[in-house]
Design a protein around this motif. Structure first.
Motif, short mmCIF file in Angstrom:
data_model
loop_
_atom_site.label_atom_id
_atom_site.label_comp_id
_atom_site.label_asym_id
_atom_site.label_seq_id
_atom_site.Cartn_x
_atom_site.Cartn_y
_atom_site.Cartn_z
N ASN A 43 1.33 -1.01 -0.19
CA ASN A 43 0.03 0.53 -0.17
C ASN A 43 0.92 1.33 -0.09
O ASN A 43 0.57 2.26 -0.04
CB ASN A 43 -0.89 -0.28 1.35
N LEU A 44 2.13 1.32 0.26
CA LEU A 44 2.98 2.95 0.35
C LEU A 44 4.47 1.79 0.43
O LEU A 44 5.11 0.64 1.23
CB LEU A 44 2.83 3.21 1.37
N LEU A 45 5.55 2.52 -0.02
CA LEU A 45 6.70 2.65 0.01
C LEU A 45 7.10 4.14 0.71
O LEU A 45 7.50 4.72 0.26
CB LEU A 45 7.54 3.02 -1.55
N ALA A 46 7.55 3.38 1.85
CA ALA A 46 8.58 4.61 2.57
C ALA A 46 9.97 4.53 2.72
O ALA A 46 10.52 3.51 2.91
CB ALA A 46 7.93 4.24 3.69
N VAL A 47 10.70 5.33 2.40
CA VAL A 47 12.05 5.37 1.61
C VAL A 47 12.71 6.65 2.91
O VAL A 47 12.08 7.82 3.15
CB VAL A 47 12.12 5.79 0.52
N HIS A 48 13.96 5.74 3.41
CA HIS A 48 14.18 5.85 4.99
C HIS A 48 15.22 6.80 4.22
O HIS A 48 16.96 7.58 4.48
CB HIS A 48 15.09 5.59 5.69
N ALA A 49 15.38 8.40 3.72
CA ALA A 49 15.96 8.88 3.10
C ALA A 49 15.40 11.00 3.17
O ALA A 49 14.34 10.94 2.65
CB ALA A 49 17.10 8.71 1.87
N ASP A 50 16.63 11.81 2.70
CA ASP A 50 16.20 12.65 2.91
C ASP A 50 16.19 12.98 0.90
O ASP A 50 17.36 13.26 0.76
CB ASP A 50 17.07 14.29 3.42
N PRO A 51 15.49 13.48 0.42
CA PRO A 51 15.79 13.54 -1.29
C PRO A 51 16.53 14.71 -1.74
O PRO A 51 16.71 14.87 -2.74
CB PRO A 51 13.88 13.36 -1.89
N ALA A 52 16.84 15.37 -0.53
CA ALA A 52 17.69 16.82 -0.68
C ALA A 52 18.94 16.00 -1.04
O ALA A 52 19.72 16.71 -2.20
CB ALA A 52 17.96 17.72 0.08
N LEU A 53 19.18 15.42 -0.21
CA LEU A 53 20.36 14.22 -0.82
C LEU A 53 21.04 13.51 -1.45
O LEU A 53 21.76 12.53 -2.46
CB LEU A 53 21.39 13.90 1.30
N LEU A 54 19.22 11.84 -1.46
CA LEU A 54 19.82 10.76 -1.72
C LEU A 54 17.95 10.12 -2.62
O LEU A 54 17.30 10.79 -1.53
CB LEU A 54 20.40 9.43 -1.71
N ARG A 55 17.72 10.58 -3.98
CA ARG A 55 16.23 10.07 -4.49
C ARG A 55 16.37 8.78 -4.81
O ARG A 55 17.67 8.20 -5.70
CB ARG A 55 15.98 11.16 -5.49
N LEU A 56 15.68 7.61 -4.26
CA LEU A 56 15.31 6.59 -5.00
C LEU A 56 15.89 6.01 -6.79
O LEU A 56 16.78 5.17 -6.74
CB LEU A 56 13.60 5.86 -4.24
N ASP A 57 15.04 7.15 -6.95
CA ASP A 57 15.32 6.63 -8.79
C ASP A 57 17.25 6.96 -9.35
O ASP A 57 17.43 6.70 -9.88
CB ASP A 57 14.43 7.19 -9.68
N GLU A 58 17.48 7.22 -8.30
CA GLU A 58 19.51 7.25 -8.34
C GLU A 58 20.05 5.83 -8.62
O GLU A 58 20.37 5.48 -9.10
CB GLU A 58 20.25 8.12 -7.18
N THR A 59 19.27 5.18 -7.59
CA THR A 59 19.39 3.43 -8.13
C THR A 59 18.38 2.42 -8.31
O THR A 59 18.94 1.62 -8.64
CB THR A 59 20.30 3.10 -6.71
N PHE A 60 17.30 3.56 -8.72
CA PHE A 60 16.31 2.31 -9.19
C PHE A 60 15.51 3.45 -10.18
O PHE A 60 14.44 3.75 -10.15
CB PHE A 60 15.61 2.71 -8.04
N GLY A 61 15.47 2.31 -11.63
CA GLY A 61 15.61 3.08 -12.73
C GLY A 61 13.62 3.50 -13.16
O GLY A 61 12.92 4.42 -14.06
N SER A 62 12.96 2.13 -12.37
CA SER A 62 11.79 2.15 -12.86
C SER A 62 10.62 2.13 -11.63
O SER A 62 9.51 2.24 -11.44
CB SER A 62 11.65 1.07 -12.86
#
Length: 386
Positions: A160-179
């Motif tokens: 139901n939800l994906l919680a990414v434990h990061a600050d997007p100002a430093l690291l975004r998930l799409d930097e290592t996951f292209g889909s």
């Protein structure tokens, strides 16, 4: 709210302690932390219970699972774990199922997670929200396209939800996951998850250790201890070269270091004045808060501990994949740590780097990224459940 939290650590301890920090933040709720890796020494708050599945570990190259209990077959342990997990779920009757890393990782644990997720989807346990709890960086795969397709399918089907434990100002998930654009469920960044140092903890520990303000304290650590021993040997040799009057070095090998490697480390440490060697401490954050320098790898938890305390730091990234290297490079750009290359582990070079880092001194002011990930995650889950 009743939260079942599945966390399977297989090499180090970082996944477990990050999950525990989030569980602690859910203080107004009941949390059942389900773990199936090696036992970790940790104090649980009253609202958190720990349910241990029969232990499984992975070898150093993450290619094979093996049982922790001698004499048991892998198939036997797998069957028992799948049964116990389903029974525990039925008994606990959660409102929310928080799954650490899967389906982005832990694919070898599909044998127990997929049947449970299918039962949840089919309503066998009543209405249960399912959330993926994910760290900042994913490791590269041999067939990235196939891997990402599998992850997207499972996320869209079971979560139901994906919680990414990061600050997007430093690291975004799409930097290592292209889909990421194919993921149909909500994706929320929580900020980084870390414990915050208690006010005055470092000063109190220095007093407890009998250290004067002029005496240097250096902390060297490698997380769980399965990998990274080379850094500790190098740190000891460099510390001996520094010749700092009254200085101390506290070395934490990690509880999973091989006995033979620990004995060799112990032999070296015993010959150097001012060195204390231990497997583990539950006051690691206090030590960093007290220290003049930290030497470590660049795993998620240690990196966030460095940010939370502001301790001068040198990191030697684990080189099996790009995860720690990418994190270290991003944090180096913020000026919060320095990176050690293999050549820097030569004792004379390392001693120079250590002296320079200590001379630069401790970072002042707030951390340059969001470190409130645990509290933010708790609020996110509460909103989802309600």
């Amino acid at each position: 709210m009743r939260v079942a939290y599945y966390c399977q650590h297989v090499l180090g301890m970082g996944h477990f302690f990050r999950s525990l920090e989030i569980a602690k933040a859910l203080a107004d709720h009941e949390v059942d932390l389900i773990s199936g890796g090696p036992e970790v020494r940790a104090e649980l708050p009253p609202h958190v219970s720990l349910f241990r599945l029969p232990g499984l570990m992975m070898n150093d190259d993450f290619s094979e699972l093996y049982p922790l209990e001698p004499g048991r077959s892998l198939e036997e342990v797998k069957n028992e774990r799948a049964r116990l997990l389903s029974e525990r779920f039925l008994l606990f009757s959660p409102d929310l199922f928080l799954v650490e890393l899967f389906p982005f990782g832990r694919n070898q644990f599909s044998f127990e997670l997929l049947p449970l997720l299918q039962d949840i989807r089919d309503g066998h346990f009543g209405p249960v929200k399912v959330v993926c709890s994910l760290r900042d960086i994913l490791v590269e795969k041999s067939n990235q396209e196939k891997y990402e397709a599998r992850v997207v399918k499972r996320l869209n089907e079971f979560f139901n939800l994906l919680a990414v434990h990061a600050d997007p100002a430093l690291l975004r998930l799409d930097e290592t996951f292209g889909s990421l654009d194919r993921v149909r469920i909500p994706v929320r960044y929580t900020g980084f998850v870390t414990t915050k140092p208690r006010s005055g903890a470092g000063i109190a520990l220095r007093r407890e250790l009998g250290l004067e303000p002029s005496q240097k304290l250096i902390v060297a650590s490698i997380g769980g201890g399965k990998v990274g021993g080379r850094l500790l040997f190098a740190a000891l040799q460099a510390f001996a070269r520094l010749g700092l009057s009254g200085a101390r070095m506290h070395v934490f090998s990690g509880p999973y270091m091989e006995a033979s490697e620990f004995l060799a480390l112990e032999k070296l440490a015993s010959a150097i004045p001012g060195v204390i060697l231990e497997h583990f401490t539950d006051r690691f954050l206090d030590y960093l808060d007290a220290a003049d320098l930290s030497l470590s790898q660049a795993g998620y938890n240690t990196a966030m501990n460095i940010l939370a305390t502001g301790v001068p730091a040198l990191v030697w990234p684990f080189d099996q994949n790009h995860e720690q290297r990418l994190r270290a490079e991003k944090l180096k750009q913020l000026g919060v740590l320095g990176i050690l290359e293999d050549a820097d582990l030569e004792s004379e070079r390392l001693a120079v780097r250590m002296a320079q880092a200590m001379e630069a001194g401790r970072r002042s002011g707030p951390a340059p990224v969001d470190l409130d990930g645990a509290a933010n995650t708790a609020r996110l889950l509460q909103d989802l459940a309600s």
